[in-house]
Write a protein that holds these residues in place. Structure first.
Motif, PDB file in Angstrom:
ATOM      1  N   GLN A  48      42.803   3.915 -48.956  1.00 52.20           N
ATOM      2  CA  GLN A  48      43.345   3.947 -50.332  1.00 52.20           C
ATOM      3  C   GLN A  48      44.381   2.855 -50.588  1.00 52.20           C
ATOM      4  O   GLN A  48      44.351   2.166 -51.608  1.00 52.20           O
ATOM      5  N   CYS A  86      31.191   9.805 -52.197  1.00 52.17           N
ATOM      6  CA  CYS A  86      32.085  10.539 -53.117  1.00 52.17           C
ATOM      7  C   CYS A  86      33.558  10.162 -52.929  1.00 52.17           C
ATOM      8  O   CYS A  86      34.235   9.781 -53.882  1.00 52.17           O
ATOM      9  N   LYS A  87      34.026  10.269 -51.708  1.00 56.07           N
ATOM     10  CA  LYS A  87      35.449  10.003 -51.466  1.00 56.07           C
ATOM     11  C   LYS A  87      35.786   8.545 -51.783  1.00 56.07           C
ATOM     12  O   LYS A  87      36.829   8.253 -52.392  1.00 56.07           O
ATOM     13  N   THR A  89      34.357   6.641 -53.939  1.00 55.35           N
ATOM     14  CA  THR A  89      34.365   6.476 -55.405  1.00 55.35           C
ATOM     15  C   THR A  89      35.652   7.050 -55.990  1.00 55.35           C
ATOM     16  O   THR A  89      36.271   6.450 -56.866  1.00 55.35           O
ATOM     17  N   LYS A  90      36.055   8.203 -55.475  1.00 55.91           N
ATOM     18  CA  LYS A  90      37.318   8.822 -55.930  1.00 55.91           C
ATOM     19  C   LYS A  90      38.483   7.873 -55.708  1.00 55.91           C
ATOM     20  O   LYS A  90      39.317   7.663 -56.598  1.00 55.91           O
ATOM     21  N   ASN A  91      38.561   7.309 -54.502  1.00 57.06           N
ATOM     22  CA  ASN A  91      39.647   6.378 -54.169  1.00 57.06           C
ATOM     23  C   ASN A  91      39.646   5.171 -55.090  1.00 57.06           C
ATOM     24  O   ASN A  91      40.690   4.726 -55.558  1.00 57.06           O
ATOM     25  N   HIS A  94      40.826   6.091 -58.594  1.00 55.07           N
ATOM     26  CA  HIS A  94      42.270   6.311 -58.540  1.00 55.07           C
ATOM     27  C   HIS A  94      43.004   4.957 -58.564  1.00 55.07           C
ATOM     28  O   HIS A  94      43.944   4.752 -59.335  1.00 55.07           O
ATOM     29  N   SER A 139      29.192  11.528 -57.412  1.00 54.60           N
ATOM     30  CA  SER A 139      29.975  10.317 -57.705  1.00 54.60           C
ATOM     31  C   SER A 139      29.842   9.920 -59.173  1.00 54.60           C
ATOM     32  O   SER A 139      30.810   9.474 -59.786  1.00 54.60           O
ATOM     33  N   ILE A 142      32.333  11.946 -60.978  1.00 57.64           N
ATOM     34  CA  ILE A 142      33.710  11.457 -60.789  1.00 57.64           C
ATOM     35  C   ILE A 142      33.973  10.352 -61.820  1.00 57.64           C
ATOM     36  O   ILE A 142      35.023  10.298 -62.457  1.00 57.64           O
ATOM     37  N   SER A 146      36.311  10.233 -65.655  1.00 60.28           N
ATOM     38  CA  SER A 146      37.530   9.475 -65.351  1.00 60.28           C
ATOM     39  C   SER A 146      38.229   8.827 -66.544  1.00 60.28           C
ATOM     40  O   SER A 146      39.329   8.340 -66.404  1.00 60.28           O
TER      41      SER A 146
END
Ligand code: UDP
Length: 324
Positions: A48, A86-87, A89-91, A94, A139, A142, A146
């Motif tokens: 991140q 997924c993670k 894409t989230k990062n 963000h 994803s 997400i 957003s």
């Protein structure tokens, strides 16, 4: 000059896109792995802090998010798909919010749809079956939640290679897709396994919508221009051709072009394969004025042959996954 950040730039679509866009935009190409063709910035999206720092320094207008776990293989394990799709894409989302980056183009897949043997539209029912497709749909969500401007592209069967500004294409390890496997094995007279000949199609083999990677690059290129407009609206787009070819039909065209007979072995169906997958691409045309111009099956085959000759001369050997 407009600045574009490409994630997954060492991958198949990523490396093709890098060369396709290189002369038009200032590009930052990132990936967690190096590649043998051009320099990239090493960055794992699970880090991140690193992605936030890169965005802060580069300040891209648009991010083309192609990084992901793309090999469809249930033995890989759910965690890898969750983390890398997924993670990651989230990062990224963000980090985009933190740095006020406005636009994202995301590579999703036609595998999110519920099976149908007629042309698929974007608002058709979604029932992803594989862990891969489930992680892609997750994803997508997400991104759609957003409040960042997005174009989500559901790619059909991406294939073939660029010939300009240089020859570059697909080098998965292992390779599982039909077009690169079939043509390589035909040229090198190796055994070609066909998974299933009792599908509910005209000749019993699977029917797919094969799209040339150059058409994918052009769709992304038009999406970048679209997202720069003040009037742009976020959307989900099917990126395919609406043409459909069975495996047997493609084999006969490959054999005509190379004048080599394929060594065919018919095997049982591969787990999770469906008989037909075809695209309705009307929405992409309406929004981007994009039409696939390079996906004529002969061009797909000829460009893939050129790419195979190119990497084979450099001592690179394609490796395959054996399913049975
Ligand atoms: N296929 C095959 N032999 C191979 C690779 C693929 O018979 O070595 C078949 C596969 O079972 C499917 C079709 O070709 O029916 C397209 O497969 P691909 O993996 O290229 O795309 P997808 O399954 O994602 O549509």
């Amino acid at each position: 000059m407009i600045k574009i950040l490409i994630t997954g730039a060492s991958g198949y679509i990523g490396s093709s896109l890098y060369f396709h866009l290189k002369r038009k935009y200032k590009i930052l190409a990132i990936d967690k792995n190096k590649n043998s063709f051009f320099k990239i910035k090493l960055c794992n999206l699970l880090n991140q802090k690193k992605i936030e720092k890169l965005l802060k320094e580069f300040k891209p207008n648009t991010i083309v998010h192609l990084a992901g776990q793309s090999l469809v293989d249930e033995t890989i394990g759910k965690k890898k798909y969750y983390d890398n799709n997924c993670k990651a894409t989230k990062n990224l989302i963000h980090a985009m919010k933190k740095n006020n980056i406005k636009n994202i183009i995301y590579s999703s897949t036609a595998a999110v749809y519920k099976y149908k043997n007629t042309k698929l539209k974007e608002n058709d029912v979604l029932i992803p079956k594989s862990t891969y497709a489930k992680s892609k749909l997750f994803s997508e969500k997400i991104i759609t939640k957003s409040k960042i401007n997005y174009l989500i592209m559901r790619f059909f069967n991406a294939c073939s290679a660029l010939d300009k500004p240089l020859v570059i294409g697909e080098l998965h390890n292992p390779e599982t897709h039909l077009i690169p496997t079939l043509i390589y094995k035909n040229l090198f007279k190796k055994k070609m396994y066909i998974y299933g000949n009792d599908y509910n199609t005209s000749d019993g083999t699977c029917v797919r919508d094969y799209i040339h990677v150059k058409d994918i690059c052009e769709a992304i290129s038009k999406s970048i221009v679209y997202l720069e407009k003040k009037s742009s609206r976020s959307s989900i787009l099917n990126i395919g051709t609406s043409y459909n070819y069975s495996i047997k039909k493609i084999i006969s065209i490959v054999e005509k072009i190379t004048k080599i007979k394929s060594l065919l072995y018919f095997k049982k169906k591969r787990k999770g394969d469906t008989d037909t997958l075809i695209c309705d691409n009307t929405r992409a045309y309406k929004l981007l004025k994009w039409k696939p111009k390079n996906s004529n099956i002969k061009k797909i085959i000829v460009d893939e042959i050129r790419w195979i000759r190119f990497f084979s001369k450099r001592g690179i050997v394609r490796k395959f996954k054996n399913y049975f």
